[in-house]
Motif scaffolding. Structure first.
Motif, short mmCIF file in Angstrom:
data_model
loop_
_atom_site.label_atom_id
_atom_site.label_comp_id
_atom_site.label_asym_id
_atom_site.label_seq_id
_atom_site.Cartn_x
_atom_site.Cartn_y
_atom_site.Cartn_z
N GLY A 154 -0.38 43.15 3.96
CA GLY A 154 -0.85 41.83 4.44
C GLY A 154 -2.03 41.92 5.39
N THR A 155 -2.57 43.14 5.56
CA THR A 155 -3.73 43.30 6.44
C THR A 155 -4.99 42.91 5.67
N VAL A 156 -5.85 42.08 6.32
CA VAL A 156 -7.08 41.59 5.68
C VAL A 156 -8.26 42.40 6.20
N TYR A 157 -9.11 42.87 5.26
CA TYR A 157 -10.31 43.65 5.62
C TYR A 157 -11.57 42.91 5.16
N VAL A 158 -12.68 43.14 5.87
CA VAL A 158 -13.99 42.64 5.47
C VAL A 158 -14.91 43.83 5.29
N ARG A 159 -15.75 43.80 4.28
CA ARG A 159 -16.65 44.91 4.03
C ARG A 159 -17.98 44.66 4.77
N LYS A 162 -13.38 30.47 7.35
CA LYS A 162 -13.89 30.79 8.68
C LYS A 162 -15.35 31.26 8.60
N TYR A 163 -15.61 32.07 7.56
CA TYR A 163 -16.99 32.54 7.35
C TYR A 163 -17.92 31.34 7.10
N VAL A 200 -19.17 36.62 15.10
CA VAL A 200 -19.46 37.46 13.94
C VAL A 200 -18.96 38.88 14.18
N ASP A 201 -19.23 39.40 15.39
CA ASP A 201 -18.84 40.77 15.71
C ASP A 201 -17.31 40.94 15.82
N LEU A 224 -21.12 39.29 6.65
CA LEU A 224 -21.35 39.23 8.11
C LEU A 224 -22.69 39.86 8.48
N ASP A 225 -23.10 40.88 7.74
CA ASP A 225 -24.41 41.50 8.03
C ASP A 225 -25.55 40.50 7.83
N ALA A 226 -25.41 39.63 6.83
CA ALA A 226 -26.44 38.61 6.61
C ALA A 226 -26.49 37.64 7.78
N LEU A 227 -25.27 37.33 8.32
CA LEU A 227 -25.24 36.43 9.49
C LEU A 227 -25.91 37.08 10.69
N ARG A 228 -25.65 38.43 10.87
CA ARG A 228 -26.29 39.13 11.99
C ARG A 228 -27.82 39.11 11.82
#
Length: 409
Positions: free
Chosen positions: A13-18, A44-45, A80-81, A89-93
């Motif tokens: 049930g752990t959620v990861y983001v690449r 959320k994104y 974001v961080d 998320l990199d695009a948002l940064r």
């Protein structure tokens, strides 16, 4: 286990983001299916995307301050961080980094604009100070005063400079206004004193003018009124509330005198016109005595006419030379007739005239002989000199012969 291009959920049930730095844990999801977990963090994104889009629009289209913009960027970057969303998320940064660059650019532009505005404000205030300092020396009290007030309004509409510069320029500006006000105050104080002195002088002139208004000493009084008028003009203007009243009194006194004089002069002019008529008649009678044939009778008639002439009063000044000239012409004719009669009847005068004529005739004859002799000797210069002398002697001889003829000789 469930996944999409930007994230996945493992069997626990752990959620990861690449991300470019590898997978980051987003959170743990136990309440539903893995797809529901990814959908939740993807929303959320999307929320972050919307917030960043709104901030970009505010930075580009509003006057949001650099400080507030950076605070908003930092807040979004923390979110974001924190990796609590699934998406690029990199695009948002990258978007946040570009936004930081835009804010920095806007900050520099505003800084440059403020510098330009400050420089323009400094130049404008320096120009105001220079004009105020020039106006401080002006004697155009009304125009300069109004202009200084307009400069104050202009000053108030300009932005402030740094404290030191603004205070220094304001001190010069204020000093110029104070200097002008001081000079204007001194000028009007002096003007008030001059007007008070003019009032006292004109009070004295009015008093004298009123004391002369009933005078019948026409010539001297009229001359004095002319002097008073010159003194009045030289005195300058009194205060407005006194000037008109004083002038009306001054002119009124003169009007009384000159009206009386005009009345008297009108009567005198009428009398003199009648006198002129009488004297013209006498002059006509005197002229009938010419030419003089009976000296004794003419002399007696002229004496009687002259006695009547003297009994008549003055005539108008402009007519006097002509009418008196006519009488004088008759009088001169009588005198010439008397002189001719005296010469004709005076033996001694006749003898003297004959003797003078003889002497001049002898001198003329002698000169003619000398001229002939000089020419005979070829002495032209001497002959010409003697001829010039002969001309003078001959003229005297001609005059003497004419005089001798008057004796009947």
């Amino acid at each position: 286990m469930s996944s999409d291009p930007w994230g996945r959920v493992d069997e626990t049930g752990t959620v990861y983001v690449r991300t470019a730095d590898g997978e980051k844990v987003v959170g743990s999801w136990q309440a539903g299916s893995p797809d529901e977990a990814l959908a939740y963090f993807e929303r959320k994104y999307e929320g972050l995307v919307v917030e960043i889009g709104l901030l970009e629009k505010r930075v580009k289209t509003t006057d949001l301050s650099s400080k507030d913009a950076m605070a908003a960027i930092d807040h979004l970057r923390e979110q974001v961080d924190a990796h609590h969303a699934v998406g690029d998320l990199d695009a948002l940064r990258t978007r946040l980094d570009k936004l930081v660059a835009l804010v920095e650019k806007r900050r520099e532009e505003r800084k440059a604009q403020r510098a330009r505005q400050s420089d323009e404000a400094r130049q404008a205030k320096e120009a105001l100070v220079a004009e105020a300092e020039e106006l401080a020396q002006s004697d155009q009290w009304r125009a300069a005063g109004e202009r200084l007030r307009a400069l104050v309004d202009t000053w108030k509409g300009l932005p402030r400079l740094d404290r030191k510069s603004d205070d220094e320029l304001w001190h010069r500006f204020s000093h110029a206004r104070s200097a002008f006000s001081k000079r204007r105050k001194q000028h009007f104080a002096q003007l008030d004193a001059q007007r008070e002195e003019a009032r006292r002088t004109k009070e004295r002139l009015v008093a004298e003018a009123e004391s002369l208004s009933n005078s019948t000493d026409w010539g001297p009084t009229a001359a004095r009124y002319r002097e008073l008028m010159s003194e009045w003009k030289a005195a300058g203007r009194a205060q407005r509330e006194h000037e008109e009243d004083l002038w009306n009194r001054f002119r009124g006194a003169q009007d009384v005198f000159f009206a009386a004089r005009s009345s008297v002069f009108a009567e005198r002019d009428a009398e003199q016109a009648e006198n002129l008529k009488l004297k013209e008649e006498l002059a006509g009678e005197a002229e009938k005595l010419l030419p003089i044939t009976d000296l004794k009778a003419a002399r007696a008639a002229f004496r009687a006419l002259n006695e009547r002439w003297e009994a008549i009063g003055h005539v108008p000044r402009d007519a006097r030379p002509k009418v008196e000239g006519r009488m004088h012409a008759v009088e001169r004719a009588l005198q010439e007739a008397e002189e001719a009669e005296w010469r004709r009847t005076n033996p001694e005068a006749r003898a003297r005239a004959e003797g003078l004529t003889g002497q001049l005739q002898a001198a003329v004859d002698k000169l003619k002989g000398q001229i002939e002799q000089a020419r005979a000797q070829g002495n032209t210069a001497k002959a010409e000199k003697l001829e010039r002398e002969l001309e003078g002697r001959q003229a005297l001889l001609d005059q003497a012969l004419k005089g001798l003829q008057e004796f009947g000789g």
